[in-house]
Design a protein around this motif. Structure first.
Motif, PDB file in Angstrom:
ATOM      1  N   ASN A 176       0.826  -1.217   0.000  1.00 35.88           N
ATOM      2  CA  ASN A 176       0.000   0.000   0.000  1.00 35.88           C
ATOM      3  C   ASN A 176       0.858   1.264   0.000  1.00 35.88           C
ATOM      4  OD1 ASN A 176      -2.499  -1.334  -0.040  1.00 35.88           O
ATOM      5  ND2 ASN A 176      -2.391  -1.657   2.176  1.00 35.88           N
ATOM      6  N   ASN A 177       1.896   1.262  -0.835  1.00 34.73           N
ATOM      7  CA  ASN A 177       2.797   2.404  -0.993  1.00 34.73           C
ATOM      8  C   ASN A 177       3.578   2.762   0.269  1.00 34.73           C
ATOM      9  OD1 ASN A 177       2.203   2.837  -3.747  1.00 34.73           O
ATOM     10  ND2 ASN A 177       0.305   3.869  -3.153  1.00 34.73           N
ATOM     11  N   ARG A 178       3.720   1.804   1.172  1.00 35.55           N
ATOM     12  CA  ARG A 178       4.495   2.016   2.403  1.00 35.55           C
ATOM     13  C   ARG A 178       5.567   0.942   2.512  1.00 35.55           C
ATOM     14  NH1 ARG A 178       2.440   5.147   6.625  1.00 35.55           N
ATOM     15  NH2 ARG A 178       3.524   3.796   8.073  1.00 35.55           N
ATOM     16  N   ILE A 179       6.722   1.346   3.014  1.00 38.08           N
ATOM     17  CA  ILE A 179       7.787   0.378   3.271  1.00 38.08           C
ATOM     18  C   ILE A 179       7.395  -0.456   4.471  1.00 38.08           C
ATOM     19  CG2 ILE A 179      10.195   0.086   3.991  1.00 38.08           C
ATOM     20  CD1 ILE A 179      10.807   2.718   2.480  1.00 38.08           C
ATOM     21  N   ILE A 180       7.428  -1.780   4.317  1.00 33.73           N
ATOM     22  CA  ILE A 180       7.119  -2.657   5.450  1.00 33.73           C
ATOM     23  C   ILE A 180       8.322  -3.509   5.855  1.00 33.73           C
ATOM     24  CG2 ILE A 180       4.643  -2.707   5.031  1.00 33.73           C
ATOM     25  CD1 ILE A 180       5.038  -5.523   3.801  1.00 33.73           C
ATOM     26  N   GLU A 181       9.353  -3.549   5.003  1.00 34.91           N
ATOM     27  CA  GLU A 181      10.566  -4.295   5.345  1.00 34.91           C
ATOM     28  C   GLU A 181      11.730  -3.737   4.547  1.00 34.91           C
ATOM     29  OE1 GLU A 181      12.050  -8.591   4.148  1.00 34.91           O
ATOM     30  OE2 GLU A 181      10.576  -8.721   5.784  1.00 34.91           O
ATOM     31  N   ILE A 182      12.882  -3.646   5.219  1.00 38.98           N
ATOM     32  CA  ILE A 182      14.120  -3.246   4.555  1.00 38.98           C
ATOM     33  C   ILE A 182      15.119  -4.374   4.767  1.00 38.98           C
ATOM     34  CG2 ILE A 182      16.004  -1.576   4.436  1.00 38.98           C
ATOM     35  CD1 ILE A 182      14.050   0.461   5.729  1.00 38.98           C
ATOM     36  N   SER A 183      15.528  -4.978   3.678  1.00 36.84           N
ATOM     37  CA  SER A 183      16.462  -6.101   3.709  1.00 36.84           C
ATOM     38  C   SER A 183      17.733  -5.708   2.961  1.00 36.84           C
ATOM     39  CB  SER A 183      15.805  -7.315   3.042  1.00 36.84           C
ATOM     40  OG  SER A 183      16.703  -8.385   2.974  1.00 36.84           O
ATOM     41  N   ILE A 184      18.869  -6.077   3.519  1.00 36.23           N
ATOM     42  CA  ILE A 184      20.180  -5.742   2.961  1.00 36.23           C
ATOM     43  C   ILE A 184      20.940  -7.034   2.702  1.00 36.23           C
ATOM     44  CG2 ILE A 184      22.370  -4.532   3.419  1.00 36.23           C
ATOM     45  CD1 ILE A 184      20.006  -2.609   3.582  1.00 36.23           C
ATOM     46  N   ARG A 185      21.645  -7.091   1.577  1.00 36.49           N
ATOM     47  CA  ARG A 185      22.578  -8.196   1.335  1.00 36.49           C
ATOM     48  C   ARG A 185      23.924  -7.603   0.964  1.00 36.49           C
ATOM     49  NH1 ARG A 185      18.338 -11.895  -1.735  1.00 36.49           N
ATOM     50  NH2 ARG A 185      18.372 -10.074  -3.049  1.00 36.49           N
ATOM     51  N   ILE A 186      24.950  -8.061   1.646  1.00 39.14           N
ATOM     52  CA  ILE A 186      26.316  -7.584   1.422  1.00 39.14           C
ATOM     53  C   ILE A 186      27.103  -8.704   0.766  1.00 39.14           C
ATOM     54  CG2 ILE A 186      28.440  -6.775   2.527  1.00 39.14           C
ATOM     55  CD1 ILE A 186      26.627  -5.641   4.782  1.00 39.14           C
ATOM     56  N   ASP A 187      27.691  -8.400  -0.374  1.00 46.87           N
ATOM     57  CA  ASP A 187      28.490  -9.356  -1.148  1.00 46.87           C
ATOM     58  C   ASP A 187      29.904  -9.375  -0.574  1.00 46.87           C
ATOM     59  OD1 ASP A 187      29.983 -10.759  -3.048  1.00 46.87           O
ATOM     60  OD2 ASP A 187      28.908  -9.880  -4.737  1.00 46.87           O
ATOM     61  N   VAL A 188      30.273 -10.474   0.086  1.00 45.54           N
ATOM     62  CA  VAL A 188      31.585 -10.557   0.729  1.00 45.54           C
ATOM     63  C   VAL A 188      32.694 -10.928  -0.250  1.00 45.54           C
ATOM     64  CG1 VAL A 188      30.589 -11.058   2.998  1.00 45.54           C
ATOM     65  CG2 VAL A 188      31.279 -12.954   1.517  1.00 45.54           C
ATOM     66  N   ARG A 189      32.356 -11.151  -1.516  1.00 45.93           N
ATOM     67  CA  ARG A 189      33.380 -11.444  -2.523  1.00 45.93           C
ATOM     68  C   ARG A 189      34.153 -10.194  -2.919  1.00 45.93           C
ATOM     69  NH1 ARG A 189      29.855 -13.788  -7.234  1.00 45.93           N
ATOM     70  NH2 ARG A 189      28.746 -11.908  -6.618  1.00 45.93           N
ATOM     71  N   ASN A 190      33.555  -9.051  -2.719  1.00 41.23           N
ATOM     72  CA  ASN A 190      34.142  -7.786  -3.150  1.00 41.23           C
ATOM     73  C   ASN A 190      34.408  -6.894  -1.949  1.00 41.23           C
ATOM     74  OD1 ASN A 190      33.729  -8.516  -5.932  1.00 41.23           O
ATOM     75  ND2 ASN A 190      31.574  -8.049  -5.624  1.00 41.23           N
ATOM     76  N   ASP A 191      35.053  -5.770  -2.199  1.00 39.56           N
ATOM     77  CA  ASP A 191      35.260  -4.787  -1.137  1.00 39.56           C
ATOM     78  C   ASP A 191      33.907  -4.177  -0.778  1.00 39.56           C
ATOM     79  OD1 ASP A 191      36.164  -2.913   0.653  1.00 39.56           O
ATOM     80  OD2 ASP A 191      37.158  -1.663  -0.845  1.00 39.56           O
ATOM     81  N   TYR A 192      33.437  -4.452   0.411  1.00 37.86           N
ATOM     82  CA  TYR A 192      32.106  -4.005   0.825  1.00 37.86           C
ATOM     83  C   TYR A 192      32.161  -2.871   1.845  1.00 37.86           C
ATOM     84  CZ  TYR A 192      33.391  -7.422   4.392  1.00 37.86           C
ATOM     85  OH  TYR A 192      34.068  -8.134   5.348  1.00 37.86           O
ATOM     86  N   LYS A 193      33.364  -2.345   2.110  1.00 33.39           N
ATOM     87  CA  LYS A 193      33.530  -1.337   3.150  1.00 33.39           C
ATOM     88  C   LYS A 193      32.676  -0.083   2.902  1.00 33.39           C
ATOM     89  CE  LYS A 193      37.450  -0.667   5.890  1.00 33.39           C
ATOM     90  NZ  LYS A 193      37.237  -1.486   6.863  1.00 33.39           N
TER      91      LYS A 193
END
Length: 149
Positions: free
Chosen positions: A81-98
């Motif tokens: 309904n045009n509202r954020i209900i979840e924020i999910s993050i994925r960090i790729d550890v194969r690369n420089d993620y700093k």
């Protein structure tokens, strides 16, 4: 999620404090049943700082706004309904993620959020803490083992 991706969820700190106090972990039912963003709403514009290295892309679902690449570094905003209900993050550890971790911690501090890892441990938004949690994560070790085979 690939073995080279470390996953986090972003939730408002006041909600974790309200429901769980000083507990270091929340349960899986709580992650799915609590309306984390009921009292505070972010807009897509709040994620502009990520656009320089995580371009906006088309997701497999019309309910997800995707920054980055689903198989690499990404932020997924689940919308209802045009509202954020979840924020999910994925960090790729194969690369420089700093740079991504710095931007993520800055975002969480700016908007009063905490991070939950995939075991639903509540993590404050400090770069050293997130980097340490990545390094001790079993999937990270599994990825390194496969890489060294």
């Amino acid at each position: 999620m690939a073995i080279w991706q470390y996953q986090l969820f972003v939730v408002p700190e006041e909600e974790t404090n309200s429901y769980f106090g000083d507990n270091l972990f929340i349960n899986n039912n709580a992650l799915n049943e609590i309306n984390w963003w009921k009292y505070r709403q972010l807009s897509i514009d709040n994620f502009n700082n990520f656009k320089s290295f995580l371009p906006l892309k088309q997701s497999w679902s019309s309910d997800i706004i995707l920054f980055g690449d689903e198989s690499s570094n990404c932020i997924e905003l689940l919308i209802d309904n045009n509202r954020i209900i979840e924020i999910s993050i994925r960090i790729d550890v194969r690369n420089d993620y700093k740079e991504f971790v710095y931007a993520l911690c800055d975002f969480a501090q700016t908007y009063g959020c905490v991070l939950l890892n995939d075991t639903l441990k509540v993590l404050s938004s400090t770069v050293k803490l997130i980097e340490h949690d990545i390094m001790i994560h079993p999937l990270y070790k599994l990825f390194l083992d496969k890489l060294n085979e």
